[in-house]
Design a protein around this motif. Structure first.
Motif, PDB file in Angstrom:
ATOM      1  N   ASN A 125     -18.186  12.266  49.063  1.00 21.70           N
ATOM      2  CA  ASN A 125     -19.457  11.549  49.059  1.00 21.70           C
ATOM      3  C   ASN A 125     -19.296  10.064  48.729  1.00 21.70           C
ATOM      4  OD1 ASN A 125     -22.129  12.190  49.784  1.00 21.70           O
ATOM      5  ND2 ASN A 125     -22.826  11.916  47.674  1.00 21.70           N
ATOM      6  N   ARG A 126     -18.071   9.571  48.853  1.00 20.98           N
ATOM      7  CA  ARG A 126     -17.785   8.127  48.857  1.00 20.98           C
ATOM      8  C   ARG A 126     -16.975   7.766  50.112  1.00 20.98           C
ATOM      9  NH1 ARG A 126     -20.193   9.929  45.186  1.00 20.98           N
ATOM     10  NH2 ARG A 126     -20.230   9.306  43.000  1.00 20.98           N
ATOM     11  N   ASN A 127     -16.710   8.747  50.968  1.00 21.51           N
ATOM     12  CA  ASN A 127     -15.793   8.580  52.102  1.00 21.51           C
ATOM     13  C   ASN A 127     -16.482   8.138  53.393  1.00 21.51           C
ATOM     14  OD1 ASN A 127     -14.018  10.552  54.399  1.00 21.51           O
ATOM     15  ND2 ASN A 127     -12.986   8.957  53.207  1.00 21.51           N
ATOM     16  N   PHE A 128     -17.823   8.046  53.385  1.00 17.78           N
ATOM     17  CA  PHE A 128     -18.536   7.790  54.631  1.00 17.78           C
ATOM     18  C   PHE A 128     -18.801   6.303  54.875  1.00 17.78           C
ATOM     19  CE2 PHE A 128     -19.539  12.240  53.698  1.00 17.78           C
ATOM     20  CZ  PHE A 128     -19.244  12.832  54.922  1.00 17.78           C
ATOM     21  N   ILE A 129     -17.881   5.454  54.476  1.00 19.56           N
ATOM     22  CA  ILE A 129     -17.994   4.030  54.785  1.00 19.56           C
ATOM     23  C   ILE A 129     -17.361   3.763  56.148  1.00 19.56           C
ATOM     24  CG2 ILE A 129     -17.939   3.378  52.336  1.00 19.56           C
ATOM     25  CD1 ILE A 129     -15.031   2.369  52.887  1.00 19.56           C
ATOM     26  N   ASP A 130     -17.566   2.567  56.662  1.00 12.41           N
ATOM     27  CA  ASP A 130     -16.915   2.121  57.903  1.00 12.41           C
ATOM     28  C   ASP A 130     -15.583   1.487  57.517  1.00 12.41           C
ATOM     29  OD1 ASP A 130     -16.045   0.986  60.250  1.00 12.41           O
ATOM     30  OD2 ASP A 130     -17.950   0.006  60.719  1.00 12.41           O
ATOM     31  N   PHE A 131     -14.489   2.214  57.747  1.00 14.83           N
ATOM     32  CA  PHE A 131     -13.178   1.720  57.327  1.00 14.83           C
ATOM     33  C   PHE A 131     -12.662   0.586  58.202  1.00 14.83           C
ATOM     34  CE2 PHE A 131     -13.212   5.793  55.099  1.00 14.83           C
ATOM     35  CZ  PHE A 131     -12.681   5.426  53.873  1.00 14.83           C
ATOM     36  N   ALA A 132     -13.386   0.270  59.273  1.00 14.81           N
ATOM     37  CA  ALA A 132     -13.015  -0.885  60.096  1.00 14.81           C
ATOM     38  C   ALA A 132     -13.489  -2.188  59.459  1.00 14.81           C
ATOM     39  CB  ALA A 132     -13.606  -0.744  61.495  1.00 14.81           C
ATOM     40  N   LYS A 133     -14.341  -2.072  58.457  1.00 19.88           N
ATOM     41  CA  LYS A 133     -14.857  -3.248  57.752  1.00 19.88           C
ATOM     42  C   LYS A 133     -14.220  -3.336  56.365  1.00 19.88           C
ATOM     43  CE  LYS A 133     -19.361  -2.952  60.063  1.00 19.88           C
ATOM     44  NZ  LYS A 133     -20.831  -2.779  59.858  1.00 19.88           N
ATOM     45  N   PRO A 134     -14.334  -4.494  55.701  1.00 21.44           N
ATOM     46  CA  PRO A 134     -13.817  -4.587  54.325  1.00 21.44           C
ATOM     47  C   PRO A 134     -14.456  -3.534  53.429  1.00 21.44           C
ATOM     48  CG  PRO A 134     -14.350  -6.767  55.170  1.00 21.44           C
ATOM     49  CD  PRO A 134     -14.874  -5.783  56.184  1.00 21.44           C
ATOM     50  N   ALA A 183     -19.438   4.562  41.112  1.00 18.41           N
ATOM     51  CA  ALA A 183     -20.112   4.051  42.308  1.00 18.41           C
ATOM     52  C   ALA A 183     -19.254   4.213  43.550  1.00 18.41           C
ATOM     53  CB  ALA A 183     -20.490   2.582  42.123  1.00 18.41           C
ATOM     54  N   GLY A 184     -17.940   4.324  43.338  1.00 16.37           N
ATOM     55  CA  GLY A 184     -16.995   4.450  44.446  1.00 16.37           C
ATOM     56  C   GLY A 184     -15.956   3.354  44.378  1.00 16.37           C
ATOM     57  N   HIS A 274     -21.582   4.029  46.927  1.00 19.49           N
ATOM     58  CA  HIS A 274     -21.003   3.635  48.209  1.00 19.49           C
ATOM     59  C   HIS A 274     -20.561   4.878  48.982  1.00 19.49           C
ATOM     60  CE1 HIS A 274     -20.943  -0.490  46.848  1.00 19.49           C
ATOM     61  NE2 HIS A 274     -20.109  -0.231  45.864  1.00 19.49           N
ATOM     62  N   GLY A 275     -20.757   4.860  50.291  1.00 16.98           N
ATOM     63  CA  GLY A 275     -20.138   5.857  51.155  1.00 16.98           C
ATOM     64  C   GLY A 275     -20.673   7.255  51.067  1.00 16.98           C
ATOM     65  N   THR A 276     -21.968   7.416  50.748  1.00 21.38           N
ATOM     66  CA  THR A 276     -22.521   8.759  50.671  1.00 21.38           C
ATOM     67  C   THR A 276     -22.744   9.338  52.072  1.00 21.38           C
ATOM     68  OG1 THR A 276     -24.844   8.107  50.707  1.00 21.38           O
ATOM     69  CG2 THR A 276     -23.733   8.099  48.563  1.00 21.38           C
ATOM     70  N   GLN A 277     -23.029  10.629  52.100  1.00 22.57           N
ATOM     71  CA  GLN A 277     -23.193  11.309  53.384  1.00 22.57           C
ATOM     72  C   GLN A 277     -24.367  10.749  54.192  1.00 22.57           C
ATOM     73  OE1 GLN A 277     -24.340  15.682  54.749  1.00 22.57           O
ATOM     74  NE2 GLN A 277     -22.623  15.740  53.309  1.00 22.57           N
ATOM     75  N   ARG A 278     -25.325  10.129  53.536  1.00 22.08           N
ATOM     76  CA  ARG A 278     -26.432   9.526  54.277  1.00 22.08           C
ATOM     77  C   ARG A 278     -25.913   8.501  55.281  1.00 22.08           C
ATOM     78  NH1 ARG A 278     -29.734   5.315  54.747  1.00 22.08           N
ATOM     79  NH2 ARG A 278     -28.474   4.087  53.322  1.00 22.08           N
ATOM     80  N   GLU A 279     -24.801   7.837  54.941  1.00 18.80           N
ATOM     81  CA  GLU A 279     -24.239   6.837  55.846  1.00 18.80           C
ATOM     82  C   GLU A 279     -23.587   7.465  57.075  1.00 18.80           C
ATOM     83  OE1 GLU A 279     -22.050   3.649  53.830  1.00 18.80           O
ATOM     84  OE2 GLU A 279     -23.045   4.239  51.965  1.00 18.80           O
ATOM     85  N   PHE A 280     -23.391   8.781  57.042  1.00 14.57           N
ATOM     86  CA  PHE A 280     -22.956   9.499  58.237  1.00 14.57           C
ATOM     87  C   PHE A 280     -24.136   9.715  59.182  1.00 14.57           C
ATOM     88  CE2 PHE A 280     -22.800  13.530  60.510  1.00 14.57           C
ATOM     89  CZ  PHE A 280     -21.601  13.435  61.193  1.00 14.57           C
ATOM     90  N   TRP A 281     -25.270  10.156  58.627  1.00  7.71           N
ATOM     91  CA  TRP A 281     -26.414  10.519  59.453  1.00  7.71           C
ATOM     92  C   TRP A 281     -27.160   9.304  59.993  1.00  7.71           C
ATOM     93  CZ3 TRP A 281     -26.438  15.531  60.617  1.00  7.71           C
ATOM     94  CH2 TRP A 281     -25.786  16.418  59.748  1.00  7.71           C
TER      95      TRP A 281
END
Length: 368
Positions: A125-134, A183-184, A274-281
């Motif tokens: 639940n911190r893993n759903f960030i865009d890893f292409a960005k900083p 927070a992540g 940061h990076g919660t599952q909401r950022e997936f949906w």
């Protein structure tokens, strides 16, 4: 079904038992699961998998998604809610043109090993960030990382680390301390609340599930992701990350009312993450979704902090011997923190779970 009857039958003591009960509950409804096999094994060599079930019309315009075990060991709670819904004739009460998608044991590795993290050591639940960005920075965690997860658990080391944490906490305040801790963070793979360096197996699997069930084609999708470990004992808070002024927040508030937790506004037991599952949906569904993390309280955050510290220390030592007495002690404490397993706690979980499921389905029926 009577709540106490369900309490006795819906919950499990191991991942394997939870999996068996979930599959049996599906079979009783005539529903076949879809299996997403994990390439790893559990602590006794057992196979691992995330399993899903679609209940309702295949072409349903509205879909209610219930997720268990995003945080591994927290899956005991979410699995119990899913099994209770199946056994309590939930499928027979679905509104018209609506389907339910059950995602059981999304982080099956953490579920089996009694960990919050995935096999990659990531907090999903911190893993759903865009890893292409900083990646997000967390300087507070950088400053305290060796105190959050020390190299040793001897009394002298722990006493010194507790003193260091208390001093930082006093200087910077409670909110800053909690943000630093959870927070992540994306630098320290050995530490807590690590969001990863790349997408995890569980995140990729969720993306596959999304495509397999054509969720992007649906008119409305509501997601309840079940968690534990934060808030008053047995209380389930629907925590919402939708922003003020969005359709998503309006719909969430219409479902859950004043019980809705809003971390961004300081009205939740959670802080912004940061990076919660909401950022997936969100990028996949736009204004056509709602997402809440249904968070059930257990014991104090300080007890949780120490349980996580010990578990991370244990796995940092190398291969874990599941039968070693110290391993079992650390694992029991961690599981208890996120799954108290008392009859009263489980009863509260199922009562609230039933309420939130009803509220979500009623809300979906209103959406156009």
């Amino acid at each position: 079904m009577d709540l106490l009857t369900s309490v006795a039958g819906s919950f499990a003591e191991t991942y394997g038992e939870a999996r068996e009960k979930f599959l049996a509950a599906l079979a009783a409804t005539g529903t076949a699961p879809r299996v997403y096999a994990n390439p790893n094994t559990g602590p006794t060599g057992e196979g691992l998998a995330c399993e899903t079930a679609w209940i309702g019309p295949e072409d349903a315009a509205k879909v209610f998604v219930v997720v268990s075990a995003t945080h591994g060991v927290e899956g005991f709670c979410g699995s119990g809610i899913q099994i209770d819904w199946l056994a309590d004739e939930g499928p027979a009460r679905l509104p018209q043109n609506t389907a339910v998608l059950l995602i059981h044991a999304l982080n099956c590795h953490g579920f089996a090993w009694w960990r919050r993290v995935t096999e990659e050591g990531c907090d999903l639940n911190r893993n759903f960030i865009d890893f292409a960005k900083p990646v997000p920075e967390n300087p507070g965690h950088d400053a305290l990382v060796d105190a959050f997860v020390p190299a040793s658990l001897d009394a002298e080391t722990l006493a010194a680390d507790e003193e260091r944490l208390a001093a930082w906490r006093k200087e910077h305040g409670e909110l800053a301390f909690q943000s630093a801790r959870k927070a992540g963070q994306y630098k320290h793979a050995h530490s807590v609340f690590f969001g990863g360096f790349e997408e995890t197996w569980s995140r990729r699997t969720l993306a596959t599930i999304f495509d397999d069930y054509r969720l992007g084609d649906r008119a409305a999708v509501s997601v309840v992701d079940v968690h534990t470990g934060l808030g008053p004992f047995g209380y389930g808070e629907p925590i919402c990350g939708h922003k003020r002024g969005t359709v998503g927040l309006e719909r969430v508030l219409s479902m859950y009312g004043d019980s809705t937790g809003l971390p961004a506004e300081g009205q939740s037991f959670s802080i912004p993450l940061h990076g919660t599952q909401r950022e997936f949906w969100a990028p996949r569904l736009g204004d056509r979704y709602t997402y809440v993390a249904l968070e059930f309280g257990t014991y104090s955050t300080e007890r949780g902090r120490k349980a996580l510290r010990a578990d991370h220390w244990l796995h940092n030592q190398g291969e874990v011997d599941w039968n070693d007495p110290r391993t079992r002690e650390i694992k029991r404490e961690l599981r208890t923190q996120y799954y108290p397993a008392t009859v009263d706690w489980k009863e509260m979980v199922l009562w609230r779970g039933r309420q939130v499921i009803r509220q979500t389905l009623e809300g979906l029926a209103r959406f156009t």
